[in-house]
Write a protein that holds these residues in place. Structure first.
Motif, PDB file in Angstrom:
ATOM      1  N   VAL A 120       0.797  -1.210   0.051  1.00 34.84           N
ATOM      2  CA  VAL A 120       0.057  -0.084  -0.158  1.00 34.84           C
ATOM      3  C   VAL A 120       0.842   1.239  -0.213  1.00 34.84           C
ATOM      4  N   ASN A 121       1.856   1.231   0.773  1.00 31.94           N
ATOM      5  CA  ASN A 121       2.756   2.372   0.962  1.00 31.94           C
ATOM      6  C   ASN A 121       4.316   1.949   1.086  1.00 31.94           C
ATOM      7  N   PHE A 122       4.732   0.914   0.853  1.00 31.45           N
ATOM      8  CA  PHE A 122       6.118   0.490   1.109  1.00 31.45           C
ATOM      9  C   PHE A 122       6.847   1.063   0.106  1.00 31.45           C
ATOM     10  N   LYS A 123       8.250   1.673   0.453  1.00 28.53           N
ATOM     11  CA  LYS A 123       9.089   2.005  -0.363  1.00 28.53           C
ATOM     12  C   LYS A 123      10.470   2.031   0.305  1.00 28.53           C
ATOM     13  N   LYS A 124      11.562   2.369  -0.185  1.00 32.35           N
ATOM     14  CA  LYS A 124      12.963   1.934   0.612  1.00 32.35           C
ATOM     15  C   LYS A 124      12.982   3.029   1.368  1.00 32.35           C
ATOM     16  N   ASN A 125      12.526   4.269   1.010  1.00 33.44           N
ATOM     17  CA  ASN A 125      12.908   5.442   1.875  1.00 33.44           C
ATOM     18  C   ASN A 125      11.404   5.595   2.723  1.00 33.44           C
TER      19      ASN A 125
END
Length: 584
Positions: free
Chosen positions: A497-502
Motif C-alpha cells: 500500500v505504501n512500502f518503499k525504500k525510503n
C-alpha cells in the motif's frame, strides 16, 4: 414449493373488530436505578438495539452513536468491577473490554479505537509474548480494578464495524448470556416515536406439499394504526401464518432499529396467538435467527421478516407461551380479524389491523412433493449414504420435517475432484452443523494436503476444510447446498500500500493481503507474521480492508537501514513472502 401472490379484496368491509387491551408503560429496570451509568458519560443516542435481526445472529447489545461521527469519544466503566477479559480481533468485536461486576453481570465495550494507557501497555506486552495480533487475555481480578465512571478507552471502528460507535452489552456472568441493556436502566435519549410496519407476508399451508407466500404493503391510516389496501386478504387454505418487516425509531430522523416486542391477536375475542420480547438469548442459539426469520428472504437480500409463527424445533427462549405457536385458522367460507402490535422498550406501540377471508382455491397451483424425496423427521437422526458420499444429520438439525431431496452428478470441470453432490436446498436453514464425507476422484497423493471440501452453492466457492479417511475427505459443514472436492495450491497475495525504500517520513507500513478462496468459519483463515531485521513486530489486521499495518516504532527498531519481511499463509498452507530493505 411455489410462490404466488395473495389477491387483495377491495370490497370486503372491515367489520366489527374488538381491539385488545395493551399496556404501553415502559419496563422496570432489573437493578437499582443508576447502578449502571451510561458508558459514554451522557444520555446515549442509539444506532442499533438489542435483538436486532442480523445475518446469522441477533444483535447482542446496544450500538451507541459517536458524538461527532468520528472515533475518539471517551468510554467509561458503567459500574465498579474488574476487567475480566480483553479481546483483540481483526473482525467481530475488534478491540473489546469485558468488566465483571459484583452484582453478577458483565459489561462489554466493543469496537474500541484504543485502550487506556495502562491497559494498552498490558495488551501489547501480551501480543509480543504470543507473537500474535489477535489475542484473548484473561487478567486476574486484581490486575485492573475499575471504578464506576473510570475511562477505559476510546470509541472506535475496529472489527466488523462500519462507522465509529460503541457496541455495549450486559451479560449474565455465570451463563455469558447477553441481556437487553435497556432492562438495566441505561440512560438513553428520550424515545417517544412508535415503531412502524414496512411489509407483511402471508403464508398458506397445505401439509408438506407446498407453501404459498404473498407480500403486502401496509399503510399508515391514523397516527399509530396501519392497514392494508382493502383491509382484507383472501386465503385459500384454513391454516395460515404471518411474517412482518417492522422497525423502531428513537427519533423521527433516526435510523431503523429492531423491535423490542411483537404480538399477534386474532378472532372475535382477540386471542393472543404469538408474541416475543427481546430480553435475552444464548450465543449457542443465536444462529436460530434463521428460524425466527424467513431464511430464503435473507439469502435473496429481501430483508429480515419477523416470522409470527414458531417452527417446531425453534428453541429460542423469548417467545410467549401460546397454544397455536402463531398459526392462524381461517374456517372455510369465513373470516378472521387479525391485529399485530409492535412495541419498543419505552412503551410506544403501533398496530396493524386487517381481516383474513377464506375463498376456494381455483388455481390449484401447489407443487406436490417430488417422488424422489424422502421425509426427514426433524426429531431424529437422518443419513444419506452411497459409494460416493456419507452424510449424517444429528437429531434436531432441521427446524421442521422436510421432504428431502438429494442427487449427484459427474463434473469434469477444472479443479473438481469428485462428483458434485446436491444436498437438498441451500435456502433451508439448519439448527446444527452436519458431517459430510465425499469420495475423491483422480486424487494426486503428493498433493493430498491441498484438497478441501467446497461448498459451491449460489455461484461462489467456500473452503470447508477436510481430513482424509481412506478415499473419503471428511468435514463438518453448516449449510445445505452443493458440495464437491476441490484443491488449492495457489499462494496468497501480498500488495504494497505504501512500502518503499525510503520510509523516513512514514509512520506506518501497510500491505493488503488476500486469497483466492473464502473460508468457512470452522476453517483457519489467512494468517501472517511481520518481521523487522528478523525480529517479530506487531502488525494490526483490519478484515474490512484486508490491510495489515505496522506502526513504525523507533524505540524498538532504532533509526537507519532495516529489512522488512512479511509472511502470509492461507488455509491450505500455501505461503507468500515479501522481503525488502527500508530506511527510517
Amino acid at each position: 414449493m411455489i410462490i404466488a401472490a395473495i389477491i387483495l379484496n377491495f370490497f370486503f368491509g372491515w367489520g366489527s373488530h374488538k381491539m385488545p387491551v395493551h399496556e404501553n408503560e415502559p419496563n422496570k429496570p432489573l437493578v437499582a436505578e443508576g447502578y449502571f451509568a451510561s458508558p459514554i458519560g451522557q444520555e446515549a443516542r442509539l444506532s442499533a438495539t438489542f435483538g436486532e435481526l442480523r445475518a446469522n445472529h441477533f444483535h447482542a447489545g446496544l450500538d451507541i452513536r459517536s458524538s461527532n461521527g468520528r472515533s475518539g469519544d471517551p468510554i467509561y466503566a458503567a459500574a465498579e468491577g474488574y476487567i475480566s477479559r480483553i479481546s483483540i480481533k481483526s473482525g467481530g468485536y475488534g478491540q473489546a473490554i469485558f468488566i465483571a461486576h459484583p452484582n453478577g453481570y458483565t459489561t462489554v465495550y466493543a469496537h474500541l479505537d484504543e485502550f487506556a494507557p495502562t491497559i494498552a501497555n498490558f495488551v501489547e506486552s501480551n501480543q509480543y509474548a504470543q507473537e500474535a495480533f489477535e489475542v484473548e487475555i484473561y487478567p486476574s481480578p486484581t490486575d485492573f480494578v475499575v471504578k464506576k465512571g473510570e475511562e477505559i478507552g476510546k470509541m472506535g471502528n475496529t472489527g466488523h464495524s462500519f462507522g465509529a460507535h460503541l457496541h455495549f452489552e450486559i451479560r449474565e456472568t455465570k451463563t455469558d448470556n447477553p441481556m437487553n441493556p435497556m432492562l438495566f436502566g441505561i440512560p438513553i435519549v428520550k424515545d417517544d416515536v412508535a415503531p412502524f410496519f414496512s411489509e407483511l407476508k402471508v403464508y398458506q399451508f397445505r401439509g408438506m406439499d407446498a407453501v404459498k407466500k404473498g407480500y403486502l404493503q401496509p399503510y399508515k391510516s391514523f397516527e399509530t394504526t396501519y392497514r392494508i389496501a382493502g383491509d382484507t386478504i383472501l386465503v385459500n387454505e384454513e391454516k395460515i401464518g404471518l411474517a412482518v418487516k417492522a422497525f423502531d425509531k428513537t427519533s423521527p430522523s433516526a435510523n431503523k432499529d429492531g423491535l423490542y416486542a411483537l404480538n399477534v391477536y386474532a378472532g372475535p375475542d382477540s386471542t393472543h396467538l404469538f408474541g416475543f420480547e427481546m430480553q435475552q438469548f444464548s450465543f449457542n442459539e443465536t444462529q436460530c435467527i434463521n428460524a425466527h426469520c424467513d431464511y430464503e428472504d435473507i439469502l435473496n437480500r429481501d430483508g429480515f421478516f419477523n416470522r409470527c409463527f414458531r417452527l417446531p424445533n425453534n428453541p429460542l427462549p423469548f417467545y410467549s407461551p401460546c397454544k397455536t405457536d402463531g398459526y392462524i385458522r381461517v374456517p372455510k367460507d369465513s373470516c378472521v380479524n387479525i391485529t399485530l402490535v409492535a412495541k419498543d422498550y419505552s412503551g410506544n406501540q403501533s398496530f396493524l389491523k386487517f381481516v383474513a377471508k377464506y375463498v376456494p382455491d381455483t388455481l390449484s397451483n401447489y407443487t406436490k412433493t417430488t417422488s424422489n424425496s424422502k421425509i426427514f423427521n426433524s426429531n431424529k437422526e437422518n443419513i444419506i449414504e452411497n459409494e460416493d458420499i456419507k452424510v449424517k444429520f444429528k437429531d434436531c438439525t432441521f427446524y421442521e420435517d422436510i421432504p428431502f431431496s438429494y442427487f449427484q452428478q459427474k463434473d469434469s470441470s477444472y479443479n473438481v475432484y469428485s462428483n458434485v453432490h446436491h444436498i437438498h436446498d441451500s435456502k433451508i436453514p439448519l439448527n446444527k452443523s452436519f458431517d459430510i464425507a465425499i469420495k475423491g476422484k483422480n486424487i494426486k497423493p503428493e498433493k493430498k494436503e491441498k484438497y478441501f471440501i467446497a461448498n459451491c452453492s449460489r455461484n461462489r466457492v467456500v473452503n470447508c476444510g477436510g481430513k482424509w479417511d481412506g478415499d473419503f475427505l471428511k468435514s463438518e459443514v453448516k449449510s445445505l447446498g452443493d458440495y464437491c472436492i476441490m484443491s488449492d495450491d495457489v499462494p496468497p497475495t501480498i500488495k504494497s500500500v505504501n512500502f518503499k525504500k525510503n520510509m523516513r517520513k512514514a509512520s506506518t507500513i501497510k500491505f493488503r493481503i488476500g486469497d483466492n478462496f473464502a473460508t468457512d468459519s470452522n476453517v483457519k483463515n489467512i494468517s501472517y507474521k511481520g518481521y523487522v531485521d528478523n525480529k517479530w513486530v506487531l502488525m494490526k489486521y483490519d478484515s474490512k480492508s484486508a490491510i495489515v499495518t505496522y506502526d513504525i516504532d523507533e524505540n524498538k527498531i532504532g533509526k537507519g537501514e532495516h529489512t522488512f519481511k512479511l509472511i502470509v499463509v492461507d488455509a491450505m498452507g500455501n505461503e507468500s513472502i515479501f522481503e525488502n530493505p527500508f530506511n527510517n
